[in-house]
Design an enzyme around this catalytic site. Structure first.
Site, PDB file in Angstrom:
ATOM      1  N   HIS A 114       0.843  -1.084   0.011  1.00 20.12           N
ATOM      2  CA  HIS A 114       0.089  -0.069  -0.038  1.00 20.12           C
ATOM      3  C   HIS A 114       1.030   1.417  -0.018  1.00 20.12           C
ATOM      4  O   HIS A 114       1.709   1.358   1.097  1.00 20.12           O
ATOM      5  CB  HIS A 114      -1.015   0.020   1.251  1.00 20.12           C
ATOM      6  CG  HIS A 114      -1.816   0.917   1.475  1.00 20.12           C
ATOM      7  ND1 HIS A 114      -1.892   1.975   2.460  1.00 20.12           N
ATOM      8  CD2 HIS A 114      -2.836   1.363   0.707  1.00 20.12           C
ATOM      9  CE1 HIS A 114      -2.914   2.726   2.383  1.00 20.12           C
ATOM     10  NE2 HIS A 114      -3.653   2.552   1.187  1.00 20.12           N
TER      11      HIS A 114
ATOM     12  N   HIS B 106      -0.812  10.451  -2.381  1.00 18.70           N
ATOM     13  CA  HIS B 106      -1.933  10.056  -1.679  1.00 18.70           C
ATOM     14  C   HIS B 106      -3.075  10.914  -2.387  1.00 18.70           C
ATOM     15  O   HIS B 106      -4.310  10.330  -2.136  1.00 18.70           O
ATOM     16  CB  HIS B 106      -1.497  10.403  -0.297  1.00 18.70           C
ATOM     17  CG  HIS B 106      -2.980   9.957   0.440  1.00 18.70           C
ATOM     18  ND1 HIS B 106      -3.639   8.800   0.451  1.00 18.70           N
ATOM     19  CD2 HIS B 106      -3.470  10.763   1.417  1.00 18.70           C
ATOM     20  CE1 HIS B 106      -4.874   8.665   1.070  1.00 18.70           C
ATOM     21  NE2 HIS B 106      -4.885   9.849   1.735  1.00 18.70           N
TER      22      HIS B 106
END
Length: 357
Positions: A41, A83
């Site tokens: 991730h 992000h």
């Protein structure tokens, strides 16, 4: 993606232990289970600032099956790995005097956000920024790397993957997430087409089994389903719904009728982990129902710190201390989860090996 087990403090330690242990034993007794896919991730973001080439390379070296870059876009239509479109938390843009006048407010996903946005910067300007740790309070060791790394383009991430494949002799999956694709399309940026262009430029065919594309929105996945044969991943959260369909809630999408609809255009359901268990720790049945609909299930996001784990898996009293990752991987395996998004791929890969023994 948000943190795992927000309601963990309400769990009963003994009840959860009994329920999860019995469920795990029952599932394991039913027969051998396939090994889960380990999805890094944002790279090995538990050990390096997220979405840097250093984080991705470390994840690959630790044995992750996939790396997961979140993609946003620059003013000159180049995909970069961040992000979010707001650069405030993951770069030093806030300390750069030359960009002070770029700070502004935007409404994204129904919320007013004040910051510096990638789509207001050219790639040349992005190149001058340096990455920093987003969770510095939780991960002070990562903050030691602040300022060392630049913001990579998606093309550079793919180039790294190809280089590591040549070095290691193994295929490495790439699982990009399109961040706010509907919002960006309204601003004139077609991230669906841009991601396909970058993948083609790196030599990926439109049916490469080592590419999967994720989105919380529905329309981009449906477009991709018509334009390619890549694995497609429908992300769902514990609240809200896809931004391109305001009348649809994630809660409806994970019901049997909703899962059947998801399966008509996607291959994988990726729920936040709280959707897999009740507050008492019993399985909700979502994994089984998704499998019945023909969907794999990739759960997000496993993090090693106690703050992100349920009470039974916390170790010690420090919120940023390392909890029982092996225990969490074993529970997810027992309940049939096919893949795990994790900030700590090294620990997850080790846990998978331990369980295989």
């Amino acid at each position: 993606m948000t943190s795992f087990f927000h309601m963990a403090a309400r769990f009963s330690r003994s009840l959860v232990t009994v329920r999860l242990t019995l469920a795990a034993l029952a599932a394991m007794a039913a027969g051998p289970l396939a090994a889960q896919e380990i999805i890094a991730h944002r790279g090995a973001s538990g050990e390096r600032p997220e979405h840097t080439l250093a984080a991705y390379e470390l994840a690959i070296d630790q044995g992750a099956d996939w790396i997961e870059p979140d993609l946003v876009v620059t003013k000159d239509a180049v995909l970069i790995a961040r992000h979010d479109t707001d650069l405030s938390q993951t770069t030093d843009v806030g300390s750069r005097e030359e960009f002070a006048d770029r700070r502004r407010g935007k409404t994204i996903a129904g919320e007013l956000v004040n910051g510096w946005f990638a789509e207001d910067f050219t790639l040349a300007e992005i190149r001058t920024l340096r990455a920093k740790e987003r969770l510095a309070g939780m991960r002070p060791a990562n903050a030691r790397f602040d300022g060392l790394y630049s913001v990579p383009t998606f093309a550079e991430v793919l180039k790294l993957v190809r280089a590591k494949e040549a070095e290691t002799g193994r295929r490495i999956g790439v699982m990009p997430e399109l961040k706010h694709p509907t919002y960006l399309l309204q601003d004139g940026f077609d991230t669906v087409q841009l991601v396909l262009n970058d993948l083609a430029g790196a030599g990926y065919s439109k049916d490469d089994a080592h590419v999967a594309i994720q989105s919380f929105d529905i329309a981009p996945l449906k477009r991709l389903d018509a334009m390619s044969d890549f694995m497609l991943v429908q992300l769902v959260g514990p609240q809200g719904g896809p931004q391109d369909e305001p009348g649809t809630d994630f809660s409806a999408m994970i019901q049997p009728a909703g899962l059947a609809e998801v399966a008509s255009y996607a291959d994988v359901l990726a729920p936040e982990m709280t959707l897999l268990f009740t507050t008492e720790g019993a399985p909700t049945g979502l994994v089984e129902e998704a499998h019945d609909a023909g969907l794999k299930v990739f759960a997000w996001t496993l993090r090693k710190e106690n703050a992100f784990l349920p009470p039974i898996l916390k170790r010690g009293t420090s919120e940023n201390g390392t909890g029982d990752v092996l225990g969490m991987v074993s529970i997810l395996k027992a309940h049939g989860v096919d893949g795990i998004f994790t900030d700590d791929p090294g620990l997850a890969v080790s846990a998978r090996k331990e369980l295989a023994r």
